[in-house]
Design a protein around this motif. Structure first.
Motif, PDB file in Angstrom:
ATOM      1  N   SER A  70       0.885  -1.278   0.216  1.00 18.61           N
ATOM      2  CA  SER A  70      -0.054  -0.020   0.201  1.00 18.61           C
ATOM      3  C   SER A  70       0.776   1.218  -0.135  1.00 18.61           C
ATOM      4  N   ILE A  71       2.083   1.162   0.978  1.00 14.45           N
ATOM      5  CA  ILE A  71       2.813   2.369   0.823  1.00 14.45           C
ATOM      6  C   ILE A  71       3.457   2.537  -0.571  1.00 14.45           C
ATOM      7  N   PHE A  72       3.746   1.563  -1.256  1.00 20.45           N
ATOM      8  CA  PHE A  72       4.528   1.589  -2.647  1.00 20.45           C
ATOM      9  C   PHE A  72       3.637   2.357  -3.551  1.00 20.45           C
ATOM     10  N   SER A  73       2.155   1.872  -3.361  1.00 18.57           N
ATOM     11  CA  SER A  73       1.218   2.313  -4.315  1.00 18.57           C
ATOM     12  C   SER A  73       0.749   4.043  -4.045  1.00 18.57           C
ATOM     13  N   LYS A  74       0.793   4.544  -2.882  1.00 19.13           N
ATOM     14  CA  LYS A  74       0.639   5.505  -2.688  1.00 19.13           C
ATOM     15  C   LYS A  74       1.786   6.650  -2.788  1.00 19.13           C
ATOM     16  N   ILE A  75       2.762   6.170  -2.553  1.00 21.31           N
ATOM     17  CA  ILE A  75       4.136   6.963  -3.011  1.00 21.31           C
ATOM     18  C   ILE A  75       4.457   7.011  -4.458  1.00 21.31           C
ATOM     19  N   GLY A  76       4.103   5.792  -4.957  1.00 22.53           N
ATOM     20  CA  GLY A  76       4.460   5.826  -6.440  1.00 22.53           C
ATOM     21  C   GLY A  76       5.767   5.211  -6.749  1.00 22.53           C
ATOM     22  N   ILE A  77       6.246   4.243  -5.999  1.00 22.33           N
ATOM     23  CA  ILE A  77       7.682   3.693  -5.995  1.00 22.33           C
ATOM     24  C   ILE A  77       7.222   1.931  -6.038  1.00 22.33           C
ATOM     25  N   THR A  78       8.536   1.190  -6.174  1.00 17.33           N
ATOM     26  CA  THR A  78       8.301  -0.131  -6.282  1.00 17.33           C
ATOM     27  C   THR A  78       9.392  -1.070  -5.423  1.00 17.33           C
ATOM     28  N   ARG A  79      10.336  -0.161  -4.853  1.00 16.42           N
ATOM     29  CA  ARG A  79      11.455  -1.123  -4.129  1.00 16.42           C
ATOM     30  C   ARG A  79      11.331  -0.352  -2.673  1.00 16.42           C
ATOM     31  N   GLN A  80      12.157  -1.330  -1.775  1.00 14.93           N
ATOM     32  CA  GLN A  80      12.133  -0.867  -0.474  1.00 14.93           C
ATOM     33  C   GLN A  80      13.109   0.109  -0.345  1.00 14.93           C
ATOM     34  N   THR A  81      14.287  -0.273  -0.980  1.00 14.78           N
ATOM     35  CA  THR A  81      15.624   0.869  -0.865  1.00 14.78           C
ATOM     36  C   THR A  81      15.086   2.248  -1.527  1.00 14.78           C
ATOM     37  N   THR A  82      14.151   2.267  -2.408  1.00 16.98           N
ATOM     38  CA  THR A  82      13.749   3.688  -2.906  1.00 16.98           C
ATOM     39  C   THR A  82      12.774   4.398  -1.744  1.00 16.98           C
ATOM     40  N   LEU A  83      12.169   3.521  -1.042  1.00 19.94           N
ATOM     41  CA  LEU A  83      11.160   3.886   0.161  1.00 19.94           C
ATOM     42  C   LEU A  83      12.229   4.760   1.289  1.00 19.94           C
ATOM     43  N   VAL A  84      13.080   4.067   1.550  1.00 22.39           N
ATOM     44  CA  VAL A  84      13.985   4.320   2.654  1.00 22.39           C
ATOM     45  C   VAL A  84      14.818   5.810   2.189  1.00 22.39           C
ATOM     46  N   ARG A  85      15.224   5.643   0.909  1.00 24.48           N
ATOM     47  CA  ARG A  85      15.709   6.870   0.551  1.00 24.48           C
ATOM     48  C   ARG A  85      14.964   7.858   0.459  1.00 24.48           C
ATOM     49  N   THR A  86      13.611   7.817   0.070  1.00 26.54           N
ATOM     50  CA  THR A  86      12.651   8.828  -0.101  1.00 26.54           C
ATOM     51  C   THR A  86      12.388   9.454   1.238  1.00 26.54           C
ATOM     52  N   LEU A  87      12.322   8.741   2.382  1.00 23.76           N
ATOM     53  CA  LEU A  87      12.076   8.874   3.835  1.00 23.76           C
ATOM     54  C   LEU A  87      13.197   9.738   4.148  1.00 23.76           C
ATOM     55  N   LEU A  88      14.529   9.351   4.064  1.00 21.25           N
ATOM     56  CA  LEU A  88      15.718   9.855   4.497  1.00 21.25           C
ATOM     57  C   LEU A  88      16.020  11.152   3.813  1.00 21.25           C
ATOM     58  N   SER A  89      15.402  11.473   2.564  1.00 25.03           N
ATOM     59  CA  SER A  89      15.549  12.637   2.044  1.00 25.03           C
ATOM     60  C   SER A  89      14.578  13.843   2.221  1.00 25.03           C
ATOM     61  N   SER A  90      13.515  13.232   2.997  1.00 27.00           N
ATOM     62  CA  SER A  90      12.515  14.058   3.170  1.00 27.00           C
ATOM     63  C   SER A  90      12.352  15.249   4.465  1.00 27.00           C
ATOM     64  N   VAL A  91      11.522  15.806   4.615  1.00 23.00           N
ATOM     65  CA  VAL A  91      11.603  16.693   5.709  1.00 23.00           C
ATOM     66  C   VAL A  91      11.125  16.258   7.024  1.00 23.00           C
ATOM     67  N   ILE A  92      10.844  14.954   7.265  1.00 24.66           N
ATOM     68  CA  ILE A  92      10.376  14.311   8.528  1.00 24.66           C
ATOM     69  C   ILE A  92      11.109  14.296   9.507  1.00 24.66           C
ATOM     70  N   TRP A  93      12.427  14.443   9.378  1.00 22.68           N
ATOM     71  CA  TRP A  93      13.472  14.348  10.191  1.00 22.68           C
ATOM     72  C   TRP A  93      13.963  15.783  10.969  1.00 22.68           C
ATOM     73  N   LEU A  94      13.107  16.686  10.566  1.00 26.86           N
ATOM     74  CA  LEU A  94      13.150  18.150  10.868  1.00 26.86           C
ATOM     75  C   LEU A  94      12.161  18.483  11.835  1.00 26.86           C
ATOM     76  N   GLY A  95      11.177  17.594  12.086  1.00 27.86           N
ATOM     77  CA  GLY A  95      10.004  18.154  12.845  1.00 27.86           C
ATOM     78  C   GLY A  95      10.517  17.732  14.400  1.00 27.86           C
TER      79      GLY A  95
END
Length: 374
Positions: free
Chosen positions: A349-374
């Motif tokens: 479901s996460i892959f479908s909502k974010i538009g990705i197909t690989r777990q490594t891409t998910l991790v990279r997407t999260l690590l490069s996002s603003v979520i760690w600044l909150g």
């Protein structure tokens, strides 16, 4: 009695010292209070309103400051001694005549604390700061004289400039706290060094690392690596950064890793010079910043922030964070107390909502996002 030049100079000095005091302008206001035989001298740095609280500094000698909260919460709305001519000193009776003694602010608020005479000025700075300067005398005192007004008029331009300086320093400090807080939330240790390489300041993360002594430590006010060879390299890089600190030079950035005696993952260290500004002066200025990252410390991202940013459910956001923190899908399922098949369904479901197909891409997407600044 008019002020002597020495007395006036001392008072002006206190005004410009005001922005640096823990209670801004307290010393200057107290000196003005004694000079003008007042029972209260007040500087309202932020006038209260219906949608924000006021900020005021009171000088009252040994007399307790009574009912300050009452003014900020209620009586400000009935204050008729407001809207004074900008940068112009007036008394309440000059401005309002008999209406002053008949006003609710006098009858209900000032009279009970033995205030009859009021003198003041409204200050408006070029950068939009509005503040109010007020001096109050008791019923036993005479009203303010032309000399009293002249003294305040002479001080007013200095007070206005000092208020503007205070505003700028407050803005800088607010920005510093905001950026420092962001670095702290990313779990990055920060050590600031002066022009001699001595430690000026550390954040909480760095203090924990130094206290642990697992890779880095403090020795006689200086930062050191525990290992002799790595410490030589660390000192070389710090010295190189300090040597390149010229106003016309770009920042020098170096990096190294530091082994920990405990056998845990190496600390990542980035060393960055902080060249002085064109007009910098003085000693013990921040000259080098050392940033330290412990790979085993996990930043805590907000489930709610991840949910909102990527339009996930709370369960999906929790799984995404666990994966970004380096857990396998099986370990993440165990940590979250869900079945592995459920975790797989969440991941699809996460892959479908974010538009990705690989777990490594998910991790990279999260690590490069603003979520760690909150």
């Amino acid at each position: 009695m008019p002020l002597s030049l020495a007395e006036f100079s001392e008072l002006v000095g206190l005004i410009y010292q005001g922005p640096l005091e823990s209670v801004p302008f307290k010393s200057a206001l107290e000196s003005i209070r004694r000079l003008l035989r007042a029972n209260y001298v007040t500087l309202i740095l932020r006038p209260p309103s219906s949608n924000r609280s006021g900020l005021m500094v009171n000088a009252s000698g040994d007399r307790p400051v009574e009912r300050e909260a009452d003014y900020s919460n209620y009586y400000y709305a009935f204050d008729v001694f407001v809207g004074l001519p900008t940068d112009h000193v007036v008394t309440a009776e000059e401005l309002l005549g008999r209406r002053w003694r008949d006003s609710e602010i006098y009858q209900q608020f000032l009279r009970p604390v033995d205030v009859l005479h009021a003198l003041g000025a409204d200050i408006h700075t070029d950068d939009g700061v509005e503040c109010r300067f007020r001096v109050a005398r008791s019923h036993a005192e005479v009203n303010f004289s032309a000399t009293d007004k002249a003294i305040c008029t002479a001080l007013l331009p200095h007070l206005k400039r000092a208020v503007q300086i205070h505003s700028q320093l407050d803005l800088i400090e607010s920005e510093r706290k905001l950026l420092a807080g962001t670095v702290d939330r990313m779990l990055v240790g920060t050590i600031i060094l002066d022009e001699r390489g001595a430690i000026l300041k550390t954040n909480d993360i760095a203090r924990e690392m130094v206290r642990a002594g697992d890779g880095i430590r403090e020795v006689t006010g200086a930062m050191q690596a525990v290992g002799a060879g790595e410490n030589r390299e660390l000192q070389r890089l710090i010295k190189q950064a300090l040597g390149g600190n010229r106003a016309d030079s770009p920042a020098i950035i170096e990096a190294m890793s530091i082994t920990r005696p405990s056998g845990r993952g190496k600390l990542g260290v980035l060393i960055r010079s902080n060249p002085p500004g064109e007009w910098s002066e003085g000693q013990r200025r921040p000259s080098v910043a050392v940033f330290i990252r412990d790979p085993e410390r996990r930043s805590e991202a907000s489930v709610e922030m991840v949910r909102r940013l990527f339009d996930l459910t709370a369960a999906e956001a929790s799984l995404a964070i666990a994966l970004a923190n380096g857990l396998t899908l099986e370990d993440a399922a165990g940590q979250l107390g869900i079945r592995k098949n459920t975790a797989r369904a969440h991941l699809r479901s996460i892959f479908s909502k974010i538009g990705i197909t690989r777990q490594t891409t998910l991790v990279r997407t999260l690590l490069s996002s603003v979520i760690w600044l909150g």
